[in-house]
Each structure stands twice: as C-alpha cells, then as structure tokens.
Design a protein around this motif. Sequence first.
Motif, PDB file in Angstrom:
ATOM      1  N   PHE A  37      34.264  35.039   7.414  1.00 28.33           N
ATOM      2  CA  PHE A  37      33.918  33.930   6.517  1.00 28.33           C
ATOM      3  C   PHE A  37      34.367  34.243   5.087  1.00 28.33           C
ATOM      4  CE2 PHE A  37      30.070  31.938   4.202  1.00 28.33           C
ATOM      5  CZ  PHE A  37      30.820  30.830   3.824  1.00 28.33           C
ATOM      6  N   LEU A  38      33.973  35.433   4.594  1.00 22.74           N
ATOM      7  CA  LEU A  38      34.343  35.819   3.225  1.00 22.74           C
ATOM      8  C   LEU A  38      35.863  35.925   3.085  1.00 22.74           C
ATOM      9  CD1 LEU A  38      31.705  38.552   2.268  1.00 22.74           C
ATOM     10  CD2 LEU A  38      31.616  36.098   1.911  1.00 22.74           C
ATOM     11  N   SER A  39      36.520  36.452   4.126  1.00 18.30           N
ATOM     12  CA  SER A  39      37.980  36.586   4.079  1.00 18.30           C
ATOM     13  C   SER A  39      38.640  35.214   4.035  1.00 18.30           C
ATOM     14  CB  SER A  39      38.480  37.357   5.306  1.00 18.30           C
ATOM     15  OG  SER A  39      37.883  38.640   5.340  1.00 18.30           O
ATOM     16  N   ILE A  41      37.268  32.420   2.745  1.00 19.92           N
ATOM     17  CA  ILE A  41      37.042  31.898   1.384  1.00 19.92           C
ATOM     18  C   ILE A  41      38.073  32.516   0.423  1.00 19.92           C
ATOM     19  CG2 ILE A  41      35.410  31.920  -0.571  1.00 19.92           C
ATOM     20  CD1 ILE A  41      34.367  30.112   1.569  1.00 19.92           C
ATOM     21  N   ALA A  42      38.264  33.838   0.540  1.00 19.55           N
ATOM     22  CA  ALA A  42      39.204  34.545  -0.346  1.00 19.55           C
ATOM     23  C   ALA A  42      40.637  34.085  -0.082  1.00 19.55           C
ATOM     24  CB  ALA A  42      39.082  36.047  -0.129  1.00 19.55           C
ATOM     25  N   ASP A  45      41.290  30.752  -1.617  1.00 15.47           N
ATOM     26  CA  ASP A  45      41.429  30.923  -3.070  1.00 15.47           C
ATOM     27  C   ASP A  45      42.810  31.489  -3.407  1.00 15.47           C
ATOM     28  OD1 ASP A  45      40.757  31.080  -5.790  1.00 15.47           O
ATOM     29  OD2 ASP A  45      39.950  33.099  -5.575  1.00 15.47           O
ATOM     30  N   VAL A  51      38.222  27.682  -4.783  1.00 17.52           N
ATOM     31  CA  VAL A  51      37.052  28.428  -4.292  1.00 17.52           C
ATOM     32  C   VAL A  51      36.076  27.408  -3.695  1.00 17.52           C
ATOM     33  CG1 VAL A  51      35.118  29.936  -4.881  1.00 17.52           C
ATOM     34  CG2 VAL A  51      37.308  30.224  -6.047  1.00 17.52           C
ATOM     35  N   ILE A  52      35.902  27.448  -2.383  1.00 14.45           N
ATOM     36  CA  ILE A  52      34.967  26.516  -1.734  1.00 14.45           C
ATOM     37  C   ILE A  52      33.574  27.126  -1.792  1.00 14.45           C
ATOM     38  CG2 ILE A  52      34.430  25.172   0.332  1.00 14.45           C
ATOM     39  CD1 ILE A  52      37.249  25.444   1.251  1.00 14.45           C
ATOM     40  N   MET A  53      32.645  26.463  -2.503  1.00 14.97           N
ATOM     41  CA  MET A  53      31.289  26.993  -2.638  1.00 14.97           C
ATOM     42  C   MET A  53      30.569  26.844  -1.298  1.00 14.97           C
ATOM     43  SD  MET A  53      31.639  28.030  -5.677  1.00 14.97           S
ATOM     44  CE  MET A  53      30.120  28.483  -6.513  1.00 14.97           C
ATOM     45  N   ASN A  54      29.554  27.682  -1.122  1.00 13.08           N
ATOM     46  CA  ASN A  54      28.800  27.738   0.137  1.00 13.08           C
ATOM     47  C   ASN A  54      28.329  26.385   0.652  1.00 13.08           C
ATOM     48  OD1 ASN A  54      28.560  30.094   1.367  1.00 13.08           O
ATOM     49  ND2 ASN A  54      26.451  30.511   0.752  1.00 13.08           N
TER      50      ASN A  54
END
Lengths: 74, 351
Positions: A37-39, A41-42, A45, A51-54
């Motif tokens: 998930f974090l990868s 989002i990164a 970006d 940057v897609i917020m939660n």
Amino acid sequence: MKDLFIEKLAEILECEISELSDDLVFRNHDRWDSLAFLSTIAMIDDHFGLVIMNDDFEPLKTISDILEYIESNK
Amino acid sequence: MNLYFEGIGIAGISAAVPPKIIDNLEPKDNFSPEETKRFVESTGIRFRRHTETGTCSSDLCFAAAEKLIEEMDIDRLDIQALIFVSHTPDYRRPATSIILQDRLGLKNAFALDINLGCSGFIYGLYTAFSFINSSQVNNILLLNGETLSKSYSLRDKSSGLLFGDAGAATLIKRDSNFGKSWFSLFSDGSRHHLIKAQAGGYRKQSSIETVEERLYPDGSIRSEEQGIMDGAGIFTFILSDVYRDINGLLDFAKFDVDQIDYFVLHQANHFALEHLRKKLKIPADKVPISLNQFGNTSGPSIPLTVTSCLNNIIKEQSKKIMFSGFGVGLSWGSAIMEVGPVYVGELITDI
C-alpha cells in the motif's frame, strides 16, 4: 499512463503484468499488504506527481478506480 | 507560520541511550520471522535501545544534561530556564521539568513541560529562541526525552518493532556571534487520531478495561492505553505536508538545497525518509541516518542523530543545518541555522 502504472504495480506486487486486469480488486491480491500500500502511494507520487491521502484511497476498489482517480486529480 | 531570529543559537548538545539493545531480527512475540525481516528491510530499523522498568525519559535527559554541564564547565546558576519536551513524563503531576530543575541543581531556572512527540526538538528550540528573544533570559537548557518502549505494545503490528528510547540535552544561548535562524511551525488537530493513545488520560480514564490487552483484526495485541499509529496516514502526511514545509522554509530563508550542508530529519523510518529525500532532490550524503542503530526515538531523534552522526564535524566546523520534525498531533516544523563549532558530548550508552 496506464501501462506505466501497471508495470510499476506489478513490480510492487512481484507479479506478472497479465495478472493486473482493470477490474482486479487489488486488496484481494495475495501480495497486497501494508507495505505494498505504502509503495503504491509512493509510486503514484513519484510517477504521477500526486499524493493520494488515506481517506481518498479508501473508496478505491479496482485498478481502474485508481487510474480514474489519478486522471481526474493530477 | 514562518519566522526568524538573530543572535541566538545552539552552544552544546549531548544525548543518552540505554544499554539494552533489541535486535529486530531475533525472534519476537507476535511476529513471524518473515514479518520481522520485511520490517527491517523496509524501515531500516535493525537495532533499538530500550530502558528497563523504572528508568524514565527524565533519567536519560538527566544523564545527557549532567554531561553537557560538566564538560562545558557551565555555572548551573547561569541557566535561567529548563524546557522538557516529552509525552512520557515521570508523573501525571507535577511537571517532570520541575523535578529535573532540582535534580540538576538549576536554582535560578524556571521550568516547564511541553507535551509533544516527534516535532518536539523544533518546538523546544523555537520556545527557547523565543524566550531569549523577548526577555532578559540568556541561557536555556532544552531536554528532549522519550521512552516509547513503555507506551506502545511490543506486539502491535504497526509500532511493535519501531520505537527506541533516548534523551538529549541542548544548550541554547544568546550571543551576537550567532547569525540568523529561520523557523516554521504547523499543527493539524483534524488528524489527531493518526497517532493516539485512546485511554489513560481524562477523556477516558484508566480502568481495568483500558489496561486489558485485546487482539485486533490485523493481528496486533494491545490495550487502549497503548499507542496506535496509522502508518499509511503518517506516510502521506510526510510526502505532502512535511515536503511542503521543508520547501516552504527554504523559500522563506532564500536557500536552495545545495546551500544547506545537512538535513537532519526526524528518524521516522527509512522508507518514508528515502521518499521524502528523493522528492526534495537532496543528495543522500546530506541526510544523516541513525535509525538503523536506535529506531524511531520520537522527539530526541534529531539531537541523537546530530550526536551520533555529525559530532566530529560540528565540533570543528560551522555547518548550515536544516532540522525537520514531524508526527503526533499532527504537529510539524523545521528550522535552519548555522551550528558549530560547538560542544558535542560523546553518546552516553550506560543509563
């Protein structure tokens, strides 16, 4: 844009590009976890300048949902 | 908010960590070997230091402060204020800073606590600079300490392998030889739930229920009094708000990335710091990393990184440093100033 996104997502999920169809519910993928998930989002970006917020990511279910979100917000 | 000062600066810095080393690659309760391996690879956090029961943030800060006062040969009566920034105090009351004022023999100092976490070094510096700027106060001791090993569950999937304990002491002085310094400060309470302990304060008071450990859907085991952390929410906060803040303060102070010698960032985790660094186009050698040895220590992580990574440099030379701290609150901020040549104590590792 779509090809680049799919290629990078396949790298994150360590899977074949062919596995990633438009209607795939990505959270159901075997290798989707908090780090994937974090990868993702990164990666969005890095490659699409967004940057897609939660709270905005939460309702996205399929790969085409993410692509549409990027298209309409970048 | 952006602002600047002149003729105020850092005169000395020291830090302390406990001797007990936790190796994240050794077997851990509630984590599989695959989980710990993946965690270490992504966060860069292999080792951490944890205090024993009964050793507090204040004890780590006390050791760092004693060393700084002794080795800089400071007259204790010249220190006019003591600021302790922490969310792991000794007691609910009184404020830990006032107990430290007595332990350190700072008879002329007034003392206060500030309840902040990962942004605590920036807010502590700003408060110290502001006191000096607006009064007759000339010397302030800033103490940043946290023992998050005591306030999070070691069996929490998000935070159980993340945090280490540390304390730091920084002496801030008025001196016309210090040049300009620039600060930014931000808060956003609408995201306060991203890092939070739900119970144990006065909104939801401590009870048998609040200390009972429960199993959560992600496999975490924790009580309501132990902290929760939304890693994804914090990551997007770093890539958006913190990124904008660092660029904003560079613009305000009229510096480019290449005019800053070091960017000492809160040691959140390697994954987030690397993305932030690349997005800001900062070369890797300008961003010192200590989290591989000490984990995320919250407020003390910036002075701990200075003490463990830049000690030999700023003892001898002056460097333009940008500090940036960000986390629980949400609260974040940055500062740019020349640091050095200054006293830097050798890291204390036996508290």
